[in-house]
Scaffold this motif. Sequence first.
Motif, PDB file in Angstrom:
ATOM      1  N   ILE A 189       0.980  -1.382   0.002  1.00 38.04           N
ATOM      2  CA  ILE A 189      -0.088  -0.169  -0.085  1.00 38.04           C
ATOM      3  C   ILE A 189       0.809   1.261   0.012  1.00 38.04           C
ATOM      4  O   ILE A 189       1.760   1.263   0.943  1.00 38.04           O
ATOM      5  CB  ILE A 189      -0.926   0.080   1.199  1.00 38.04           C
ATOM      6  N   PRO A 190       0.567   2.077  -0.921  1.00 40.69           N
ATOM      7  CA  PRO A 190       1.596   3.387  -0.897  1.00 40.69           C
ATOM      8  C   PRO A 190       1.716   4.148   0.234  1.00 40.69           C
ATOM      9  O   PRO A 190       0.526   4.483   0.983  1.00 40.69           O
ATOM     10  CB  PRO A 190       0.904   3.808  -1.984  1.00 40.69           C
ATOM     11  N   SER A 191       2.852   4.417   0.564  1.00 39.83           N
ATOM     12  CA  SER A 191       2.770   5.514   1.827  1.00 39.83           C
ATOM     13  C   SER A 191       2.679   6.929   1.131  1.00 39.83           C
ATOM     14  O   SER A 191       3.588   7.298   0.183  1.00 39.83           O
ATOM     15  CB  SER A 191       4.267   5.158   2.302  1.00 39.83           C
ATOM     16  N   TYR A 192       2.034   7.684   2.001  1.00 41.70           N
ATOM     17  CA  TYR A 192       1.994   9.228   1.695  1.00 41.70           C
ATOM     18  C   TYR A 192       1.942   9.843   2.922  1.00 41.70           C
ATOM     19  O   TYR A 192       1.558   9.459   3.921  1.00 41.70           O
ATOM     20  CB  TYR A 192       1.154   9.416   0.477  1.00 41.70           C
ATOM     21  N   VAL A 193       2.543  11.073   2.850  1.00 40.72           N
ATOM     22  CA  VAL A 193       2.376  11.860   4.081  1.00 40.72           C
ATOM     23  C   VAL A 193       1.068  12.467   4.367  1.00 40.72           C
ATOM     24  O   VAL A 193       0.206  12.597   3.343  1.00 40.72           O
ATOM     25  CB  VAL A 193       3.506  12.795   4.123  1.00 40.72           C
ATOM     26  N   THR A 194       0.602  12.608   5.510  1.00 41.23           N
ATOM     27  CA  THR A 194      -0.708  13.125   5.895  1.00 41.23           C
ATOM     28  C   THR A 194      -0.518  14.613   6.723  1.00 41.23           C
ATOM     29  O   THR A 194      -1.435  14.927   6.995  1.00 41.23           O
ATOM     30  CB  THR A 194      -1.576  12.309   6.550  1.00 41.23           C
ATOM     31  N   LYS A 195       0.832  14.977   6.987  1.00 36.66           N
ATOM     32  CA  LYS A 195       0.903  16.088   7.858  1.00 36.66           C
ATOM     33  C   LYS A 195       2.339  16.699   7.312  1.00 36.66           C
ATOM     34  O   LYS A 195       3.312  15.771   7.369  1.00 36.66           O
ATOM     35  CB  LYS A 195       0.899  15.696   9.156  1.00 36.66           C
ATOM     36  N   ASN A 196       2.362  17.924   6.997  1.00 36.99           N
ATOM     37  CA  ASN A 196       3.578  18.606   6.901  1.00 36.99           C
ATOM     38  C   ASN A 196       3.983  19.642   8.130  1.00 36.99           C
ATOM     39  O   ASN A 196       2.895  20.290   8.599  1.00 36.99           O
ATOM     40  CB  ASN A 196       3.492  19.459   5.473  1.00 36.99           C
ATOM     41  N   GLU A 197       5.024  20.103   8.309  1.00 32.86           N
ATOM     42  CA  GLU A 197       5.205  20.972   9.122  1.00 32.86           C
ATOM     43  C   GLU A 197       4.954  22.372   8.628  1.00 32.86           C
ATOM     44  O   GLU A 197       4.339  22.966   9.517  1.00 32.86           O
ATOM     45  CB  GLU A 197       6.649  21.008   9.613  1.00 32.86           C
ATOM     46  N   THR A 198       5.035  22.707   7.428  1.00 38.22           N
ATOM     47  CA  THR A 198       4.820  23.794   6.770  1.00 38.22           C
ATOM     48  C   THR A 198       3.230  23.817   6.224  1.00 38.22           C
ATOM     49  O   THR A 198       2.841  22.851   5.603  1.00 38.22           O
ATOM     50  CB  THR A 198       5.637  24.083   5.429  1.00 38.22           C
TER      51      THR A 198
END
Lengths: 340, 264
Positions: A189-198
Motif C-alpha cells: 500500500i503506497p505510503s504518503y504523508v498526511t501531515k507537513n510542518e509547513t
Amino acid sequence: MGYCLDKDGFNQVLNEWSKEYIVYAPKLFKGGGNFSDTDRIRYGEIHTVEEIIFDRKSDYSFKEVLLPLSQTLFFFTENMVKEADFPKKGAVILLRSCDLNAVKRLDAIYLENGSEDYYYKRLRDKVKFILIGCEHSFENCFCVDMGTNSVDSYDAYLEFKNGEIFVDNHNDAWKTLFTAHSIGTPAVIPSYVTKNETHVHIPDGITPDIAHSKMWDEYDSRCINCGRCNFVCPTCTCFTMQDIFYTDNGKVGERRRVWASCMVDGFTDVAGGGSYRKKNGQRMRFKVLHKVYDFKKRNGYHMCVGCGRCDDICPEYISFANSINKLGAAVKEVSLNAVK
Amino acid sequence: MPSNEYIPFLTEIRDVIKHTDIEYTFRVTYEGNVKPGQFFEVSIPKYGEAPISVSGIGNGTVDLTIRRVGKVTHEIFEHYVGDKLFMRGPYGNGFDIDNYKGKELVVIVGGTGLSPVKGIVDYFCSHREETKNMTLIAGFKTPKDVLFSTDFGLWKKKMNVILTVDNAENDTTCKTGLVTQYIPQLNFENFNKAVAIVVGPPMMMKFTTQGLLERGFKENNIWISYERKMCCGIGKCGHCKTDDTYICLDGPVFNFVKGRQLFD
C-alpha cells in the motif's frame, strides 16, 4: 499487485527496463552543489538501486527529463531545416507524489493549452512513472495543503525498506518481469504523508486588485531575480527560443528552446525597448498568482504542488509558503482600499 | 503525432515597400487563411524569430510591416534583397470583421499599431457600403514616420481620415497633436452603438479608450490589440502571459471588457 524484491532482483528489473527505457531517478552528483565540496541531488540516469537517493528530497525536479534544460528543435542550413531526431528510448521516471501531480500541470500546458506541443508529446508518450513513497515529510514541503500528497495513477509504486524493495505494479506489461525477480508477493500500500510542518492557506476572494497590495513591495529589495525558484519548480514550464550557429561553419546551426524564468531580466522585453514587470516585486506577484490563482482560473486546479523546492533553493531565504500565507491579509488590504 | 508547429516554412519576398528608414513592408508568398490582427513568427536562421503582425492580405501573399529594432529585424533588412524568409503561423485570433459591419466605426492607432488594423481599414475601404460611417485617426511622431503614406491617399477618398503627428515642423500635410485630441471631433449618429478599434502604445490605448467612453462608447463596442513578447506563439513559452490569459492564444485582439481586466 504487490511484489517484494531484493536489491539484486530489482537491479535485474532495471537491467531489463534499460533495453527499452532510460531509467531516471534522483541521484547524487558529487561536487555538483553551489559551493566547493557540496553535492547536488538531481535527476539522472541510473542503472542500480544503490544509485537512487531515497532519504532526501531532490534539489531539482524530474521535469528536465520531459523538458530538457536545452532542447534542439531543428537544425538548419540557410535554406533548409531538419527536425531533431526522436529519442530512441522511452523513459522510466521515479518520482514522488508531488512531482507526479506536477506532470498533470505540464500536460495542461503542453498538451492542452492550444495545440499539442510536438516535442513534449513525442517524449511524453514514451514515459512510464514510478511513484516513490514518502514515509515522512521533508523540510518546507506543503503538499498536504495543496492536495498533492497522494496520487492514484502510476505505472508502479516503489518503496525501499530494510534493504528490500516493495512494489505495487499497475502496468500489465511488467507483471512477468516482477514475478520473475520477486522474492514474495505481499500486499503493498503506497505510503504518503498526511501531515507537513509547513502549512499554507490560499484565501478566497483574490481579485486583480491584489496587484495593488503593498505585500509585493517587500520583494523589490529582498529578491535578487536569480530565477532559481523557477528552475527548481516542477511546474514552471516557460522557455525561450535561441538560435546558435557552429563556429566551424557559420552557415549551419540549430534552433533550441531553453528554460526561461519570469523572475529574470528580459523575460517580457519586446522589440524597441518595452518591457513589463520591471520590479522584482511585480515579478514575484506574477509568479505567486500564477501558482495559486490564475492557473486555477484557467484549468480548475492550482499549479503549485507544494514540493517546497523554491523555499529550499532561494539564496535570500524568501519563503514561497509565507508568500501564499500573506495573500489573506493582502485581500483584506485591497478590499478596504476599494471601500475608501 | 501532432503537427510540428515549430518548423518554419520558406516564403519568397515578392516586394519590399519602404515607409521610413526603419520601417518596411515585406510582401511574401503565403497561401492559406489569415485574418487582420494575426501574426507570424518570422525568422532568419542564426538570428532567431520575431512575431510580426499581418498588415495586408493579398492574393497568395501577406504583408508584414517590420520595424528595424532588434537582431532579427536588423538581419531581415540587411539581407532581404531577392531573398527568402522563414516563417510559421498565422497565430492569434485576429479581428473579426463581422463585429464592425453595418455600424459606425472609428479606428484609432498610434505608430506601428496601424499594421495589425490595416487589413480592417483596407477591407472597409473597398466595401464602404458595409459600414454606416468610418473614421480613421492615426498618430505618428513626425511626418517622416508615417506608415502606408500612399494608402492614406486612397483611404481619404473613402472615409474620414485624420492623420496627426506629434511634431510637424514645417510640414503642412499632417495635423498635429495626440490622437486623443480628435476624439471630441467624432460626429456619429449614435455613440451608444458605434464601434471602435484602438491599437498603439499602452498609454495611448489607455487615454484613447477613456476618451471614447467619455463620448458614450460602450465598453463592449471597443476592441484593442496587445503587444507582448511572443516566443512560441502557441501558448507554451509563457512570455506573453498576463493574468490567466495568453496573448498569443486568446489575443492579441481583445474586446475591451476583457482587455481592461488584464494585468501584468
